[in-house]
Design an enzyme around this catalytic site. Structure first.
Site, PDB file in Angstrom:
ATOM      1  N   GLU A 293      91.128   1.920 -56.444  1.00  0.00           N
ATOM      2  CA  GLU A 293      90.671   2.512 -55.189  1.00  0.00           C
ATOM      3  C   GLU A 293      91.222   3.926 -55.069  1.00  0.00           C
ATOM      4  OE1 GLU A 293      90.073   0.732 -50.815  1.00  0.00           O
ATOM      5  OE2 GLU A 293      92.183   0.980 -51.358  1.00  0.00           O
TER       6      GLU A 293
ATOM      7  N   TYR B 294      85.441   8.539 -50.382  1.00  0.00           N
ATOM      8  CA  TYR B 294      86.036   7.264 -50.832  1.00  0.00           C
ATOM      9  C   TYR B 294      85.355   6.823 -52.117  1.00  0.00           C
ATOM     10  CZ  TYR B 294      87.023   2.285 -51.215  1.00  0.00           C
ATOM     11  OH  TYR B 294      87.389   1.052 -51.698  1.00  0.00           O
TER      12      TYR B 294
END
Length: 398
Positions: free
Chosen positions: A206, A118
């Site tokens: 993101e 991530y």
């Protein structure tokens, strides 16, 4: 402003962020053609909607079927998936039960995934600095990771005086357990992402997941970009990427009239001037047992026409069973608000309780306009009194 995944990848790739090859498709035939151009042998068919959880989501007309992101191995399977997705409503945990209709797909080449990570970037209000976050828990919602295993989230706060440096990226790369060629690829990726964030005036970038391939390359397998609406005038090319079909119609209409409107789940509509006062109004409605149906700030220089539009937008929500107007007239004049409220109430044939609390510039004139309107408008002496009256009126009308 939000954009689709494929649009985000196109923007990021211009800054040097590595992404898989892919093509957008609006029809089944375009999806098949995209697969043929990519060549295979593996394809990923991705529904393009402004919501997360697409892979785990399900289509309304086939709740037991496959989700909105599928890995397939032939052009025929691309055709089958595209047929099942385009024009159908995808329900995810972010869309709610109403779901979103899939109107475009992204056909992407397959990727040799060795690890899923991530990577995200946003403005940390606690430090007042841009912060890059990374985690080994790629593919999971970062909120879930933060709640269950906060130690797995790595953060680097970036001093605005010097900007992001390669040692910031290396710190995150080492923290993720990358090694050898992977570190260099990750550093290049992170520096490019930082440049895109700052130059495009993003509010969020993101990448979930960011993957490490079998060859040791770092790539963005997904991309979510949000932009600061107040900076869009500097980026007309970004503004053109807006997909109005993905936005709430009422919020979209409000934006056209320079109104700040956000729909909520309650039944008491709110019209207020000033964001802080609007938040306070919603809080006090909750305090007295009610539920606000929206956040709506008409601003400090609203006209009669804008107030009328605001009133109509509130009433366009079928859940609204009462309205509280709370105005403190500094720049805004109370008589202008009163004229707008009366005009709107007459135009829409108001049939729900309405409480109006006015204070400030021309307040007596405003109250006089309301009193002489011939409409069943209840006056609130102060904010607490107004909130109590609208909550009571809504409950009595149920």
């Amino acid at each position: 402003m939000n954009i689709h995944e494929y649009q985000g990848k196109q923007l990021l790739s211009k800054y040097g962020v590595s992404v898989p090859q892919g093509h957008v498709a609006y029809t089944v035939e375009e999806a098949v053609k995209a697969a043929e151009e990519l060549g295979g042998p593996v394809f990923v068919v991705k529904s393009q909607i402004h919501a997360g959880g697409r892979g785990a989501g399900r289509f309304q007309d086939n709740p037991d079927g496959k989700g909105g992101v599928r890995v397939v191995k032939s052009a025929d399977e691309v055709r089958e998936s595209a047929t099942e997705m385009l024009g159908h409503v995808l329900v995810t945990k972010q869309t709610g039960a109403v779901g979103k209709e899939v109107k475009r797909l992204y056909i992407e080449e397959g990727c040799d995934i060795a690890r899923e990570l991530y990577l995200g970037m946003l403005l940390d209000r606690e430090t007042s600095r841009l912060t890059m976050m990374a985690s080994t828990e790629g593919g999971m919602e970062i909120e879930e990771v933060a709640a269950a295993t906060p130690e797995k989230i790595l953060k680097v706060a970036i001093d605005p005086a010097v900007g992001m440096r390669s040692y910031h990226a290396r710190q995150l790369a080492f923290g993720l357990g990358l090694e050898g060629k992977q570190v260099g690829s990750a550093v290049k990726f992170m520096m490019a992402m930082y440049k895109a964030f700052t130059e495009l005036d993003c509010s969020i970038v993101e990448i979930n997941p960011m993957v490490v391939t079998g060859a040791g390359d770092v790539m963005a397998l997904d991309a979510k970009l949000n932009f600061d609406d107040n900076a869009l005038y500097r980026h007309p090319d970004v503004a053109e990427l807006r997909d109005e079909d993905e936005e709430d119609p009422a919020e979209l209409e409000a934006g056209k009239h320079e109104l700040n409107y956000i729909k909520l789940d309650g039944n008491i509509g709110c019209m207020v001037n000033g964001a802080g006062l609007a938040m306070g109004t919603m809080d006090i409605i909750k305090l007295y047992g009610g539920d606000p149906a929206n956040f709506l700030d008409v601003g400090g220089g609203a006209t009669k026409e804008r107030v009328t539009t605001a009133f109509k937008i509130i009433l366009s929500d079928p859940n609204v069973e009462g309205i509280l107007v709370n105005i403190f007239g500094g720049i805004m004049r109370c008589d202008v608000i009163a004229e707008g409220v009366v005009a709107a109430a007459r135009e829409v044939s108001l049939d729900v309780p309405l409480v109006v609390r006015l204070e400030g510039t021309n307040v007596e004139k405003g109250k006089e306009i309301l009193a002489n309107s011939g409409l069943p408008i209840v006056s609130g002496d102060d904010l607490g009194d107004g909130a109590q009256k609208i909550v009571k009126a809504v409950k009595e009308a149920q």
